[in-house]
Design a protein around this motif. Structure first.
Motif, short mmCIF file in Angstrom:
data_model
loop_
_atom_site.label_atom_id
_atom_site.label_comp_id
_atom_site.label_asym_id
_atom_site.label_seq_id
_atom_site.Cartn_x
_atom_site.Cartn_y
_atom_site.Cartn_z
N THR A 171 38.22 -40.36 19.01
CA THR A 171 38.11 -39.54 20.20
C THR A 171 36.90 -39.96 21.04
OG1 THR A 171 36.83 -37.92 18.95
CG2 THR A 171 39.21 -37.55 19.10
N GLN A 172 36.87 -39.50 22.26
CA GLN A 172 35.79 -39.90 23.17
C GLN A 172 34.44 -39.34 22.74
OE1 GLN A 172 36.68 -39.26 27.27
NE2 GLN A 172 34.81 -40.23 27.96
N THR A 173 34.40 -38.12 22.22
CA THR A 173 33.13 -37.53 21.82
C THR A 173 33.15 -37.19 20.33
OG1 THR A 173 33.76 -35.23 22.22
CG2 THR A 173 32.88 -36.47 24.11
N MET A 174 31.97 -36.92 19.79
CA MET A 174 31.85 -36.56 18.38
C MET A 174 31.94 -35.05 18.17
SD MET A 174 28.76 -39.01 17.07
CE MET A 174 29.01 -38.66 15.33
N ASN A 175 31.96 -34.28 19.22
CA ASN A 175 31.83 -32.83 19.11
C ASN A 175 33.15 -32.08 19.07
OD1 ASN A 175 29.00 -32.94 19.13
ND2 ASN A 175 29.03 -33.24 21.34
N ASN A 176 34.24 -32.73 18.76
CA ASN A 176 35.52 -32.04 18.69
C ASN A 176 35.54 -31.07 17.50
OD1 ASN A 176 36.31 -33.57 20.82
ND2 ASN A 176 37.47 -35.03 19.62
N GLU A 177 36.02 -29.88 17.74
CA GLU A 177 36.08 -28.84 16.70
C GLU A 177 36.82 -29.34 15.47
OE1 GLU A 177 35.48 -24.82 15.46
OE2 GLU A 177 34.90 -25.68 17.36
N GLY A 178 36.20 -29.15 14.30
CA GLY A 178 36.84 -29.54 13.05
C GLY A 178 36.87 -31.03 12.80
N SER A 179 36.21 -31.78 13.61
CA SER A 179 36.25 -33.23 13.50
C SER A 179 35.41 -33.75 12.34
CB SER A 179 35.74 -33.84 14.82
OG SER A 179 35.53 -35.21 14.68
N HIS A 180 35.88 -34.81 11.72
CA HIS A 180 35.10 -35.49 10.68
C HIS A 180 33.81 -36.06 11.26
CE1 HIS A 180 37.51 -38.62 12.56
NE2 HIS A 180 36.62 -39.49 12.15
N LEU A 181 33.76 -36.23 12.57
CA LEU A 181 32.56 -36.75 13.22
C LEU A 181 31.41 -35.75 13.21
CD1 LEU A 181 34.36 -38.54 16.17
CD2 LEU A 181 33.37 -39.61 14.15
N LEU A 182 31.74 -34.46 13.18
CA LEU A 182 30.69 -33.44 13.09
C LEU A 182 29.92 -33.57 11.78
CD1 LEU A 182 32.51 -30.30 14.57
CD2 LEU A 182 30.73 -31.69 15.64
N ILE A 183 30.61 -33.96 10.73
CA ILE A 183 29.96 -34.19 9.43
C ILE A 183 28.94 -35.32 9.57
CG2 ILE A 183 30.34 -35.00 7.06
CD1 ILE A 183 33.14 -33.58 7.29
N GLU A 184 29.29 -36.35 10.32
CA GLU A 184 28.37 -37.48 10.51
C GLU A 184 27.14 -37.07 11.30
OE1 GLU A 184 28.68 -40.18 8.74
OE2 GLU A 184 30.55 -39.34 7.97
N LEU A 185 27.30 -36.18 12.26
CA LEU A 185 26.14 -35.67 13.00
C LEU A 185 25.21 -34.90 12.06
CD1 LEU A 185 27.79 -34.42 16.33
CD2 LEU A 185 26.23 -36.36 16.04
N LYS A 186 25.78 -34.13 11.16
CA LYS A 186 24.97 -33.38 10.19
C LYS A 186 24.26 -34.34 9.23
CE LYS A 186 27.76 -29.22 10.33
NZ LYS A 186 28.79 -28.41 9.68
N LYS A 187 24.94 -35.39 8.81
CA LYS A 187 24.33 -36.36 7.90
C LYS A 187 23.18 -37.09 8.59
CE LYS A 187 27.45 -38.92 5.71
NZ LYS A 187 28.74 -39.56 5.37
N LEU A 188 23.33 -37.39 9.87
CA LEU A 188 22.23 -38.01 10.62
C LEU A 188 21.01 -37.09 10.62
CD1 LEU A 188 23.88 -39.66 13.75
CD2 LEU A 188 22.16 -40.72 12.28
N GLU A 189 21.24 -35.82 10.90
CA GLU A 189 20.13 -34.86 10.94
C GLU A 189 19.51 -34.68 9.56
OE1 GLU A 189 17.21 -32.75 12.48
OE2 GLU A 189 18.69 -33.82 13.68
N LEU A 190 20.33 -34.59 8.51
CA LEU A 190 19.81 -34.48 7.14
C LEU A 190 18.94 -35.67 6.77
CD1 LEU A 190 22.87 -33.18 5.07
CD2 LEU A 190 20.67 -32.05 5.35
N THR A 191 19.40 -36.86 7.15
CA THR A 191 18.65 -38.08 6.85
C THR A 191 17.32 -38.08 7.60
OG1 THR A 191 20.69 -39.29 6.45
CG2 THR A 191 18.73 -40.60 6.92
N LYS A 192 17.35 -37.69 8.85
CA LYS A 192 16.12 -37.64 9.64
C LYS A 192 15.14 -36.65 9.01
CE LYS A 192 14.40 -36.91 14.32
NZ LYS A 192 14.79 -36.74 15.74
N GLN A 193 15.61 -35.48 8.62
CA GLN A 193 14.73 -34.49 8.00
C GLN A 193 14.18 -34.99 6.67
OE1 GLN A 193 13.47 -31.83 9.51
NE2 GLN A 193 14.63 -32.64 11.24
N PHE A 194 14.99 -35.67 5.88
CA PHE A 194 14.54 -36.24 4.61
C PHE A 194 13.42 -37.24 4.85
CE2 PHE A 194 14.68 -39.55 1.36
CZ PHE A 194 14.63 -38.80 0.19
N LEU A 195 13.59 -38.09 5.85
CA LEU A 195 12.56 -39.09 6.17
C LEU A 195 11.25 -38.42 6.59
CD1 LEU A 195 14.80 -41.63 8.09
CD2 LEU A 195 13.83 -41.93 5.80
#
Length: 185
Positions: free
Chosen positions: A142-166
């Motif tokens: 899809t064009q954006t990562m913010n589609n409701e229920g999208s597997h891409l939302l999980i990737e946004l959360k993983k990015l944020e988790l990784t940043k916080q861990f660092l």
């Protein structure tokens, strides 16, 4: 969460996180995309509406599997070409990554970034010009990562988790990584 080294050759260092799994995200993704045909078939069947929405043209599940595999091979080769040509000052990991949002142009430490080939994405946190920590990746239909229920939302959360861990572990600068114990892959 653990951080594992993918390659560390002179000035080029690529790390990847592992989320309670034996494989780090970098390896897991390329294994899925290049050789797990059951996973790919299931993924494209579950996301058939997105696959056929016209954003990437209209194709069959079989065509999508073929496209994914070829793109994954190309993308993995780009990473390893940089690692294997570490003597060249022209090749940099920074050339493979771009800011996550297309409207961002500044390169900052701890910024969320992506590397892409076709619809494949590798997501990472930028530490410096040639030091990145991979948090995950996805097939972006899809064009954006913010589609409701999208597997891409999980990737946004993983990015944020990784940043916080660092941040929590004081890994905010390239020099900080010299004092952190990494698990070899």
């Amino acid at each position: 969460m653990e951080i594992r080294t993918i390659f560390a050759i002179k000035q080029f260092v690529l790390y990847s996180v592992a989320y309670d799994e034996e494989k780090n995200e970098f390896k897991r993704l390329f294994d899925l995309w290049t050789s797990d045909f059951e996973y790919l078939e299931s993924f494209f069947e579950e996301n058939k509406a997105d696959l056929q929405n016209g954003f990437w043209g209209v194709m069959t599940v079989e065509q999508a599997i073929f496209k994914t595999r070829n793109s994954a091979i190309k993308l993995r080769k780009q990473f390893y070409d940089i690692a294997n040509n570490s003597e060249s000052t022209d090749d940099k990991l920074q050339q493979l990554f771009r800011p996550l949002r297309n409207d961002e142009y500044q390169l900052n430490s701890l910024s969320k970034e992506k590397s892409k080939e076709g619809w494949l994405r590798i997501y990472a946190i930028r530490i410096s010009e040639n030091t990145y920590v991979v948090s995950g990746g996805a097939i972006k239909l899809t064009q954006t990562m913010n589609n409701e229920g999208s597997h891409l939302l999980i990737e946004l959360k993983k990015l944020e988790l990784t940043k916080q861990f660092l941040i929590e572990n004081g890994l905010t600068d390239e020099s900080d990584f010299g004092f952190f114990e990494f698990i070899p892959e």
